[in-house]
Design a protein around this motif. Structure first.
Motif, PDB file in Angstrom:
ATOM      1  N   PRO A 206       0.809  -1.222   0.000  1.00 28.32           N
ATOM      2  CA  PRO A 206       0.000   0.000   0.000  1.00 28.32           C
ATOM      3  C   PRO A 206       0.846   1.278   0.000  1.00 28.32           C
ATOM      4  O   PRO A 206       2.005   1.270   0.414  1.00 28.32           O
ATOM      5  CB  PRO A 206      -0.778  -0.110   1.301  1.00 28.32           C
ATOM      6  CG  PRO A 206       0.144  -0.878   2.210  1.00 28.32           C
ATOM      7  CD  PRO A 206       0.832  -1.866   1.314  1.00 28.32           C
ATOM      8  N   GLN A 207       0.236   2.338  -0.482  1.00 29.31           N
ATOM      9  CA  GLN A 207       0.851   3.659  -0.328  1.00 29.31           C
ATOM     10  C   GLN A 207       0.901   3.978   1.159  1.00 29.31           C
ATOM     11  O   GLN A 207       0.052   3.526   1.942  1.00 29.31           O
ATOM     12  CB  GLN A 207       0.008   4.708  -1.051  1.00 29.31           C
ATOM     13  CG  GLN A 207       0.538   6.131  -0.918  1.00 29.31           C
ATOM     14  CD  GLN A 207      -0.344   7.143  -1.613  1.00 29.31           C
ATOM     15  OE1 GLN A 207      -1.145   6.795  -2.473  1.00 29.31           O
ATOM     16  NE2 GLN A 207      -0.218   8.405  -1.235  1.00 29.31           N
ATOM     17  N   GLN A 208       1.870   4.778   1.575  1.00 28.44           N
ATOM     18  CA  GLN A 208       1.983   5.136   2.981  1.00 28.44           C
ATOM     19  C   GLN A 208       1.581   6.596   3.197  1.00 28.44           C
ATOM     20  O   GLN A 208       1.709   7.434   2.294  1.00 28.44           O
ATOM     21  CB  GLN A 208       3.402   4.884   3.492  1.00 28.44           C
ATOM     22  CG  GLN A 208       3.749   3.398   3.525  1.00 28.44           C
ATOM     23  CD  GLN A 208       5.071   3.122   4.198  1.00 28.44           C
ATOM     24  OE1 GLN A 208       6.047   3.827   3.994  1.00 28.44           O
ATOM     25  NE2 GLN A 208       5.115   2.073   5.015  1.00 28.44           N
ATOM     26  N   TYR A 209       1.093   6.891   4.406  1.00 29.01           N
ATOM     27  CA  TYR A 209       0.505   8.189   4.725  1.00 29.01           C
ATOM     28  C   TYR A 209       1.079   8.730   6.030  1.00 29.01           C
ATOM     29  O   TYR A 209       1.545   7.979   6.895  1.00 29.01           O
ATOM     30  CB  TYR A 209      -1.017   8.061   4.838  1.00 29.01           C
ATOM     31  CG  TYR A 209      -1.688   7.588   3.579  1.00 29.01           C
ATOM     32  CD1 TYR A 209      -2.295   8.493   2.702  1.00 29.01           C
ATOM     33  CD2 TYR A 209      -1.720   6.236   3.245  1.00 29.01           C
ATOM     34  CE1 TYR A 209      -2.917   8.059   1.538  1.00 29.01           C
ATOM     35  CE2 TYR A 209      -2.332   5.787   2.080  1.00 29.01           C
ATOM     36  CZ  TYR A 209      -2.923   6.717   1.233  1.00 29.01           C
ATOM     37  OH  TYR A 209      -3.540   6.282   0.073  1.00 29.01           O
ATOM     38  N   ASP A 210       0.964  10.042   6.198  1.00 28.20           N
ATOM     39  CA  ASP A 210       1.426  10.690   7.425  1.00 28.20           C
ATOM     40  C   ASP A 210       0.519  10.365   8.610  1.00 28.20           C
ATOM     41  O   ASP A 210       0.977  10.317   9.750  1.00 28.20           O
ATOM     42  CB  ASP A 210       1.457  12.209   7.239  1.00 28.20           C
ATOM     43  CG  ASP A 210       2.326  12.640   6.072  1.00 28.20           C
ATOM     44  OD1 ASP A 210       3.520  12.280   6.072  1.00 28.20           O
ATOM     45  OD2 ASP A 210       1.819  13.312   5.162  1.00 28.20           O
ATOM     46  N   LEU A 211      -0.761  10.173   8.312  1.00 26.28           N
ATOM     47  CA  LEU A 211      -1.744   9.876   9.358  1.00 26.28           C
ATOM     48  C   LEU A 211      -2.642   8.755   8.873  1.00 26.28           C
ATOM     49  O   LEU A 211      -3.253   8.853   7.806  1.00 26.28           O
ATOM     50  CB  LEU A 211      -2.580  11.119   9.682  1.00 26.28           C
ATOM     51  CG  LEU A 211      -3.783  10.929  10.609  1.00 26.28           C
ATOM     52  CD1 LEU A 211      -3.371  10.368  11.963  1.00 26.28           C
ATOM     53  CD2 LEU A 211      -4.535  12.263  10.780  1.00 26.28           C
ATOM     54  N   VAL A 212      -2.692   7.682   9.637  1.00 28.06           N
ATOM     55  CA  VAL A 212      -3.559   6.537   9.334  1.00 28.06           C
ATOM     56  C   VAL A 212      -4.515   6.369  10.495  1.00 28.06           C
ATOM     57  O   VAL A 212      -4.079   6.242  11.645  1.00 28.06           O
ATOM     58  CB  VAL A 212      -2.736   5.245   9.127  1.00 28.06           C
ATOM     59  CG1 VAL A 212      -3.653   4.060   8.912  1.00 28.06           C
ATOM     60  CG2 VAL A 212      -1.788   5.416   7.938  1.00 28.06           C
ATOM     61  N   LEU A 213      -5.805   6.383  10.204  1.00 26.22           N
ATOM     62  CA  LEU A 213      -6.780   6.269  11.284  1.00 26.22           C
ATOM     63  C   LEU A 213      -7.918   5.340  10.926  1.00 26.22           C
ATOM     64  O   LEU A 213      -8.241   5.135   9.751  1.00 26.22           O
ATOM     65  CB  LEU A 213      -7.339   7.646  11.655  1.00 26.22           C
ATOM     66  CG  LEU A 213      -8.250   8.362  10.652  1.00 26.22           C
ATOM     67  CD1 LEU A 213      -9.166   9.335  11.382  1.00 26.22           C
ATOM     68  CD2 LEU A 213      -7.424   9.133   9.617  1.00 26.22           C
ATOM     69  N   SER A 214      -8.504   4.776  11.939  1.00 24.40           N
ATOM     70  CA  SER A 214      -9.759   4.037  11.795  1.00 24.40           C
ATOM     71  C   SER A 214     -10.559   4.239  13.066  1.00 24.40           C
ATOM     72  O   SER A 214     -10.001   4.319  14.156  1.00 24.40           O
ATOM     73  CB  SER A 214      -9.511   2.540  11.539  1.00 24.40           C
ATOM     74  OG  SER A 214      -9.069   1.882  12.712  1.00 24.40           O
ATOM     75  N   CYS A 215     -11.856   4.336  12.890  1.00 25.38           N
ATOM     76  CA  CYS A 215     -12.759   4.560  14.030  1.00 25.38           C
ATOM     77  C   CYS A 215     -13.894   3.544  13.947  1.00 25.38           C
ATOM     78  O   CYS A 215     -14.800   3.676  13.128  1.00 25.38           O
ATOM     79  CB  CYS A 215     -13.283   5.988  14.005  1.00 25.38           C
ATOM     80  SG  CYS A 215     -11.978   7.238  14.131  1.00 25.38           S
ATOM     81  N   GLY A 216     -13.813   2.514  14.789  1.00 26.49           N
ATOM     82  CA  GLY A 216     -14.835   1.484  14.767  1.00 26.49           C
ATOM     83  C   GLY A 216     -14.583   0.432  13.716  1.00 26.49           C
ATOM     84  O   GLY A 216     -15.513   0.001  13.036  1.00 26.49           O
ATOM     85  N   LEU A 217     -13.342  -0.002  13.577  1.00 25.30           N
ATOM     86  CA  LEU A 217     -13.002  -1.031  12.582  1.00 25.30           C
ATOM     87  C   LEU A 217     -12.398  -2.278  13.215  1.00 25.30           C
ATOM     88  O   LEU A 217     -12.873  -3.387  12.971  1.00 25.30           O
ATOM     89  CB  LEU A 217     -12.018  -0.461  11.558  1.00 25.30           C
ATOM     90  CG  LEU A 217     -11.438  -1.462  10.547  1.00 25.30           C
ATOM     91  CD1 LEU A 217     -12.538  -2.029   9.655  1.00 25.30           C
ATOM     92  CD2 LEU A 217     -10.343  -0.829   9.707  1.00 25.30           C
TER      93      LEU A 217
END
Length: 248
Positions: free
Chosen positions: A108-119
């Motif tokens: 996957p591409q990488q990001y500065d901020l990775v988040l999940s809410c309710g996963l």
């Protein structure tokens, strides 16, 4: 989609049964304090919300902080997504949308901020699903995960009055100590994991329960709010959420 407690049929029925999804995501949206602090400190240029359809947090970051935001989810309902974007003054091109299985994203591409809410609570192997988040995080980037806490009062309501929904959740994952230990094992830094929120109870099937159950739930909700507003504290018994934050 291995390791999951849900499937496409579940999510299709879930989202199509929901009302009032198209609303404006305001500056004080849930977890805004955490995300605002991350943005202020780290200045992320790119962020991705995993499993977050219809993308409220991707929208929050784009709308209020002008961050290039991506939504990745196993199931995306185009009609609902368009309505939610329009309610926030955005178009389809403003948020990058990827409909894909998280388990098939090998590079996957990488990001500065990775988040999940309710996963992550919808998967049996908590370490595995967190590790799949980490692969999206750039070195020096931030991981931000939230999940409901069903090991207290709110969980009792779920189990008693909506067992079907309760069983779609991995209750064992709802443990700050477990989440913290997994993050450390994955070589993450600045790890924080804790309960969050004064008090709340909810039911996904609220419209189908009896009037007596609704009254009982409302009474407990009110009593809990009074107590936690007077004596603010986070705890396993009363807090509705758990937050995990770390740096790669």
């Amino acid at each position: 989609m291995s390791n999951t407690l849900t499937d496409r049929s579940f999510w299709s029925k879930y989202w199509e049964s929901k009302k009032g999804l198209a609303f404006s995501v305001n500056r004080n949206y849930l977890f805004h304090q955490h995300l605002s602090a991350i943005v202020e400190k780290k200045q992320p240029a790119e962020a991705i919300e995993l499993g977050g359809f219809p993308g409220y947090y991707a929208i929050f970051l784009k709308k209020h902080f002008h961050i290039s935001s991506t939504l990745l989810d196993y199931f995306v309902h185009p009609g609902i997504l368009q309505q939610v974007l329009q309610a926030n003054g955005l178009t389809e091109g403003d948020i990058h949308v990827i409909e894909a299985d998280l388990f098939n994203c090998s590079t996957p591409q990488q990001y500065d901020l990775v988040l999940s809410c309710g996963l992550i609570e919808h998967f049996n192997d908590t370490r595995d699903i967190i590790q799949r988040h980490v692969q999206f995080v750039k070195p020096g980037g931030t991981l931000f995960i939230t999940l409901p806490n069903f090991r207290g009062v709110n969980g009792w309501f779920q189990k008693e009055f909506d067992l079907e929904n309760y069983e779609k959740h991995n209750i064992a994952s709802m443990d700050p100590d477990l989440l913290r230990s997994i993050a450390v094992e994955l070589n993450l830094k600045d790890v924080k994991a804790s309960y969050y929120g004064g008090f709340s109870v909810w039911l996904e099937n609220k419209n189908s329960v009896s009037a007596l159950t609704k009254l009982f739930m409302k009474s407990v909700w009110f009593a809990g709010k009074v107590i936690t507003k007077t004596f603010r504290f986070e705890s396993r018994a009363l807090s509705p959420y758990i937050v995990l934050q770390a740096t790669k």
